[in-house]
Design a protein around this motif. Structure first.
Motif, PDB file in Angstrom:
ATOM      1  N   TRP A 210       0.822  -1.217   0.000  1.00  0.00           N
ATOM      2  CA  TRP A 210       0.000   0.000   0.000  1.00  0.00           C
ATOM      3  C   TRP A 210       0.850   1.258   0.000  1.00  0.00           C
ATOM      4  N   LEU A 211       2.101   1.152   0.428  1.00  0.00           N
ATOM      5  CA  LEU A 211       2.994   2.311   0.386  1.00  0.00           C
ATOM      6  C   LEU A 211       3.403   2.647  -1.048  1.00  0.00           C
ATOM      7  N   PHE A 212       3.320   1.684  -1.935  1.00  0.00           N
ATOM      8  CA  PHE A 212       3.742   1.866  -3.340  1.00  0.00           C
ATOM      9  C   PHE A 212       3.052   3.062  -3.984  1.00  0.00           C
ATOM     10  N   ALA A 213       1.714   3.063  -3.994  1.00  0.00           N
ATOM     11  CA  ALA A 213       0.982   4.158  -4.630  1.00  0.00           C
ATOM     12  C   ALA A 213       1.152   5.458  -3.848  1.00  0.00           C
ATOM     13  N   TYR A 214       1.250   5.367  -2.527  1.00  0.00           N
ATOM     14  CA  TYR A 214       1.463   6.563  -1.706  1.00  0.00           C
ATOM     15  C   TYR A 214       2.794   7.219  -2.070  1.00  0.00           C
ATOM     16  N   GLN A 215       3.822   6.403  -2.241  1.00  0.00           N
ATOM     17  CA  GLN A 215       5.134   6.940  -2.629  1.00  0.00           C
ATOM     18  C   GLN A 215       5.070   7.583  -4.007  1.00  0.00           C
ATOM     19  N   LEU A 216       4.327   6.986  -4.927  1.00  0.00           N
ATOM     20  CA  LEU A 216       4.136   7.604  -6.240  1.00  0.00           C
ATOM     21  C   LEU A 216       3.481   8.977  -6.081  1.00  0.00           C
ATOM     22  N   GLY A 217       2.496   9.056  -5.180  1.00  0.00           N
ATOM     23  CA  GLY A 217       1.820  10.328  -4.942  1.00  0.00           C
ATOM     24  C   GLY A 217       2.757  11.365  -4.351  1.00  0.00           C
ATOM     25  N   VAL A 218       3.634  10.944  -3.444  1.00  0.00           N
ATOM     26  CA  VAL A 218       4.603  11.866  -2.859  1.00  0.00           C
ATOM     27  C   VAL A 218       5.558  12.378  -3.949  1.00  0.00           C
TER      28      VAL A 218
END
Length: 401
Positions: A210-218
């Motif tokens: 779930w951190l994958f897409a969050y990191q993309l957003g960051v």
């Protein structure tokens, strides 16, 4: 009461010129996908003692699996969450812990509210209205079902400062190690040595998955994801998705199907990340068009209302469906509401019931939305009581797993 036209004008007038309407639009879209998916792909069967039990039309209609590819939009939610967190983090003045405390409080209050209310409802429904214990177990499972997201989202939010550092150094590639981590775990649990792997191995995918897409957003919020990398996410994610689905034996459904040995979402598999990459690339590429579209006040106003009620929608949409299903169970099987979800008639009837669920959610939200606001007028005793009730409900609900 303001007329709809007056409300639309007020919202438009109150929107700052610098507001990124596309980001809010993407968040609203992802938010609406949660209740839509749960209401459409979840059903109830009725046992001989009048209790309701969870069921899914996907068990009988495997062809509905592609609908879950559209309705599973948590990748978009985490993408937008990462983007918004960067902007908020950048604006914040003072210690990081103060910023994080405020963000987590906004997530925690509604969760505490819904679990405390259900803790009080369970004995009332059982002893006061004779609702079967199995029905209450089903209800508790459904209420808890979307709340895992809040816990995971809280953890990734706490990692925002580290995600920002990674984004500034690596740009879009900061998410690559997370993808690789999930790929390794999937290879171990589904590959030639799967039988020798411990059952807890899949849990290692929860955070990086779930951190994958969050990191993309960051990285996007830091200006490190332009159109070219976005096209790479779209094309690469779609290609990986097709390979995993066609040649690697991943289940087609993005949500769990009763009776199936494998599931993609709990915890997330590599297929979930492939879908998130595809959706993220598309969202980034369509951002400008969506922003222009939401310049229309009539389209912008619902987006604002949905975003202002984000946690209420997430926490209470299952309660809305249960508000219809539990009383209906006393009348026996009702197609599309209580009864085996194994016919085309059920699907058509469920589509007809969904506006009823939406109306009940709006009604519940009028009272439950107060949990999203700061509890400035709530004394210490009431907060403590809410905490005790929520903890009791958690023990009951998690004990069913």
């Amino acid at each position: 009461m303001s007329s709809p036209q007056t409300l639309v004008r007020r919202i438009e007038a109150g929107t700052p010129a610098h507001r990124d309407r596309a980001i809010d639009g993407l968040r609203a879209l992802a938010l609406l996908a949660v209740p839509t998916g749960h209401w459409l792909l979840g059903g109830f069967t009725l046992s001989a003692d009048g209790a309701i039990h969870n069921a899914s039309p996907l068990s009988a209609f495997g062809g509905l699996a592609p609908a879950s590819w559209i309705l599973q939009m948590l990748g978009i939610f985490f993408l937008v969450g990462g983007y918004a967190s960067v902007l908020s983090f950048r604006r914040h003045q003072g210690p990081v812990r103060d910023w994080l405390k405020a963000r987590l409080a906004r997530l925690g209050r509604p969760v505490l509210g819904v679990t405390a209310v259900w803790a009080a409802l369970l004995p009332l429904l059982h002893y006061g209205f004779g609702v079967p214990g199995d029905t209450l177990r089903t209800a508790s499972t459904l209420v808890v079902q979307p709340l895992w997201f809040v816990g995971v989202y809280s953890v990734v939010t706490a990692l925002t400062p580290y995600c920002v550092r990674a984004a500034r150094r690596l740009g879009v590639w900061a998410a690559a190690p997370l993808l690789g981590s999930v790929a390794v775990v999937d290879l171990l649990r589904y590959g030639p040595y799967a039988d020798a792997m411990p059952s807890w191995l899949s849990l290692l995918n929860i955070l990086p998955g779930w951190l994958f897409a969050y990191q993309l957003g960051v990285s996007w919020g830091e200006g490190r994801v332009t159109r070219r990398p976005a096209w790479g996410l779209l094309a690469g994610g779609a290609a990986l998705f097709a390979v995993l689905l066609v040649w690697c034996g991943y289940p087609a459904s993005m949500v769990g199907v009763p009776g199936e040995a494998r599931t993609n979402s709990h915890p997330p598999s590599l297929l979930v990340l492939a879908l998130a990459a595809t959706q993220s690339g598309a969202a980034i590429l369509l951002r400008d068009r969506l922003g222009k579209l939401l310049r229309k006040p009539a389209l912008w106003a619902p987006v604002v209302v949905i975003n202002l009620s984000a946690m209420t929608i997430l926490c209470w949409h299952q309660t809305a469906m249960l508000t219809a299903a539990i009383p209906a169970s006393y009348a026996g099987e009702i197609t599309g509401l209580v009864g085996a979800p194994d016919s085309v008639g059920w699907i058509l009837a469920r589509l007809a019931w969904m506006p009823v669920f939406a109306g009940l959610l709006v009604l519940i939200g009028r009272y439950a939305r107060g949990f999203e606001s700061p509890w400035s007028r709530t004394g210490a005793a009431r907060r403590a009581l809410a905490g005790v009730l929520a903890a009791g409900f958690a023990v009951f609900a998690l004990g069913l797993a």
